[in-house]
Design a protein around this motif. Structure first.
Motif, PDB file in Angstrom:
ATOM      1  N   ARG A  91       0.836  -1.215   0.000  1.00  0.00           N
ATOM      2  CA  ARG A  91       0.000   0.000   0.000  1.00  0.00           C
ATOM      3  C   ARG A  91       0.866   1.258   0.000  1.00  0.00           C
ATOM      4  O   ARG A  91       0.550   2.236  -0.663  1.00  0.00           O
ATOM      5  N   ALA A  92       1.969   1.212   0.753  1.00  0.00           N
ATOM      6  CA  ALA A  92       2.859   2.375   0.785  1.00  0.00           C
ATOM      7  C   ALA A  92       3.510   2.589  -0.586  1.00  0.00           C
ATOM      8  O   ALA A  92       3.636   3.721  -1.053  1.00  0.00           O
ATOM      9  N   LYS A  93       3.882   1.502  -1.245  1.00  0.00           N
ATOM     10  CA  LYS A  93       4.521   1.640  -2.567  1.00  0.00           C
ATOM     11  C   LYS A  93       3.515   2.132  -3.618  1.00  0.00           C
ATOM     12  O   LYS A  93       3.871   2.921  -4.499  1.00  0.00           O
ATOM     13  N   GLU A  95       0.971   4.049  -2.939  1.00  0.00           N
ATOM     14  CA  GLU A  95       0.783   5.478  -2.634  1.00  0.00           C
ATOM     15  C   GLU A  95       1.988   6.297  -3.106  1.00  0.00           C
ATOM     16  O   GLU A  95       1.833   7.381  -3.662  1.00  0.00           O
ATOM     17  N   MET A  96       3.182   5.787  -2.894  1.00  0.00           N
ATOM     18  CA  MET A  96       4.392   6.489  -3.329  1.00  0.00           C
ATOM     19  C   MET A  96       4.363   6.715  -4.842  1.00  0.00           C
ATOM     20  O   MET A  96       4.520   7.839  -5.324  1.00  0.00           O
ATOM     21  N   TRP A  97       4.099   5.672  -5.605  1.00  0.00           N
ATOM     22  CA  TRP A  97       4.102   5.810  -7.063  1.00  0.00           C
ATOM     23  C   TRP A  97       2.930   6.634  -7.563  1.00  0.00           C
ATOM     24  O   TRP A  97       3.051   7.420  -8.501  1.00  0.00           O
ATOM     25  N   ARG A  99       1.637   9.092  -6.041  1.00  0.00           N
ATOM     26  CA  ARG A  99       1.983  10.497  -5.810  1.00  0.00           C
ATOM     27  C   ARG A  99       3.050  10.984  -6.793  1.00  0.00           C
ATOM     28  O   ARG A  99       2.986  12.107  -7.278  1.00  0.00           O
TER      29      ARG A  99
ATOM     30  N   LEU B  63      11.407   3.968   0.962  1.00  0.00           N
ATOM     31  CA  LEU B  63      10.118   4.595   0.640  1.00  0.00           C
ATOM     32  C   LEU B  63      10.324   6.099   0.614  1.00  0.00           C
ATOM     33  O   LEU B  63      10.863   6.664   1.571  1.00  0.00           O
ATOM     34  N   CYS B  64       9.862   6.768  -0.452  1.00  0.00           N
ATOM     35  CA  CYS B  64       9.857   8.233  -0.421  1.00  0.00           C
ATOM     36  C   CYS B  64       8.400   8.707  -0.493  1.00  0.00           C
ATOM     37  O   CYS B  64       7.486   7.883  -0.477  1.00  0.00           O
ATOM     38  N   GLU B  65       8.207  10.012  -0.545  1.00  0.00           N
ATOM     39  CA  GLU B  65       6.886  10.665  -0.522  1.00  0.00           C
ATOM     40  C   GLU B  65       6.314  10.647   0.903  1.00  0.00           C
ATOM     41  O   GLU B  65       5.941   9.599   1.428  1.00  0.00           O
ATOM     42  N   ALA B  68       3.111   8.663   1.787  1.00  0.00           N
ATOM     43  CA  ALA B  68       3.311   7.206   1.706  1.00  0.00           C
ATOM     44  C   ALA B  68       4.047   6.716   2.957  1.00  0.00           C
ATOM     45  O   ALA B  68       3.714   5.668   3.518  1.00  0.00           O
ATOM     46  N   ARG B  71       1.564   6.779   5.863  1.00  0.00           N
ATOM     47  CA  ARG B  71       0.595   5.674   5.765  1.00  0.00           C
ATOM     48  C   ARG B  71       1.246   4.369   6.224  1.00  0.00           C
ATOM     49  O   ARG B  71       0.639   3.574   6.944  1.00  0.00           O
ATOM     50  N   TYR B  72       2.481   4.145   5.829  1.00  0.00           N
ATOM     51  CA  TYR B  72       3.184   2.927   6.225  1.00  0.00           C
ATOM     52  C   TYR B  72       3.376   2.893   7.742  1.00  0.00           C
ATOM     53  O   TYR B  72       3.090   1.883   8.394  1.00  0.00           O
TER      54      TYR B  72
END
Lengths: 208, 208
Positions: A91-93, A95-97, A99, B63-65, B68, B71-72
């Motif tokens: 889910r974090a990945k 959301e990262m992509w 964004r 993880l960036c952003e 994100a 959320r993680y």
């Protein structure tokens, strides 16, 4: 539940593809954006951001912002494979992509188009030189997307996700800026062809 | 786990406030953004968007952003009251407001500041007239936030959420644009004072 939309806008298209991918049907109501129907007090009372897509819920409340609408529809119609990812890291990945695609791609492309074409100059000031700069930033962003797609079949990893829908809408949109995905971006080009062949996207493509 | 950050940037601040609100500690590593440390090949190999904040996970992946990352962290440290909302509708409303604050507030404010101040002119083209237009759009956006805060104590409704953190960072940031929240925006002003008194935010405010 009712979805206020105008099919040709990129944001409405994101929700339409999302619904088709999940096989959900929601009644639609067209809104004449270029004619300014969304500028009326009646529409603004419904949509906090004054924009479409807008989802009317059965209790009479409203949700705007395409990704918020998709997240809600995902949660009330859960699939085995969620388009927002299945684990905290997935889910974090996603959301990262999601964004990265939005903030460095889609939104920059919108600014290029709106400032260069003046399509909404009846309601906003346009700055042509910012349009030119934004168009260049879109071109400069494409190689990083190509690089990511050299490492995984989908934008956020091994599974198709909402980040692919956003990226597909983005790549479809940039033809309005006379930007083409050429052979110098082979992974992006191959991914885009695969996307156009997905049954959900084929079902939404007008027949020639 | 390790967080690459530089405390004074707004995006790093969002994550710092989020961590303080949740009471989570993560080891920090400073990155010299103005000096261009994030432009090195080494940093770019870690951060897909080339920016901070960047979270290094224990398996060596990154993880960036900022959202994100939040959320993680929310998912691996769940609270009784999630800062992303507790029900499908709450989560959708948090996402809706989060996006409105970002797309119509925070990002517009960043564009105003970067184009007017030229702070990163060593690495991007600045368009001053777009800075001026963006600054005006920030001013025009504030009344809708004031209106929302006349209806609920927090940005996305009855509960404090990540949308309040984003809005707090946004309102703190616009002093860089010489924009002040005056008595003509009473609800926004009152909410902002309440925010500055939250223990998490007090704990991050430098002592005078």
């Amino acid at each position: 539940m009712k979805l206020y939309e105008l099919a040709p806008t990129p944001s409405a298209r994101r929700v339409s593809i999302f619904l088709a991918e999940k096989g959900i049907e929601v009644p639609r109501v067209n809104v004449d954006i270029r004619g300014g129907e969304n500028l009326s007090a009646e529409f603004k009372a419904k949509s906090v951001n004054g924009r479409i897509p807008l989802l009317e819920l059965d209790d009479g409340s409203y949700l705007c912002e395409s990704v918020a609408i998709c997240r809600y529809l995902e949660e009330i119609h859960p699939s085995v494979h969620s388009l927002f990812g299945n684990t905290p890291l997935e889910r974090a990945k996603v959301e990262m992509w999601q964004r990265i695609i939005e903030l460095q791609g889609l939104m920059v492309g919108f600014q290029a188009f709106r400032n260069l074409s003046g399509v909404y100059k009846d309601r906003e000031n346009c700055v042509e030189s910012w349009g030119t700069e934004s168009r260049q930033r879109v071109i400069d962003f494409l190689p990083s997307l190509d690089q990511q797609l050299s490492k995984s079949p989908f934008v956020a990893g091994d599974e198709f996700s909402i980040a692919d829908i956003s990226a597909y809408v983005f790549i479809s949109f940039i033809k309005n800026l006379d930007i083409e995905v050429t052979d110098s971006l082979p992974h992006l080009k191959a991914w885009f062809i695969t996307m156009t062949q997905r049954p959900a996207i084929v079902s939404l493509t007008p027949k020639k």
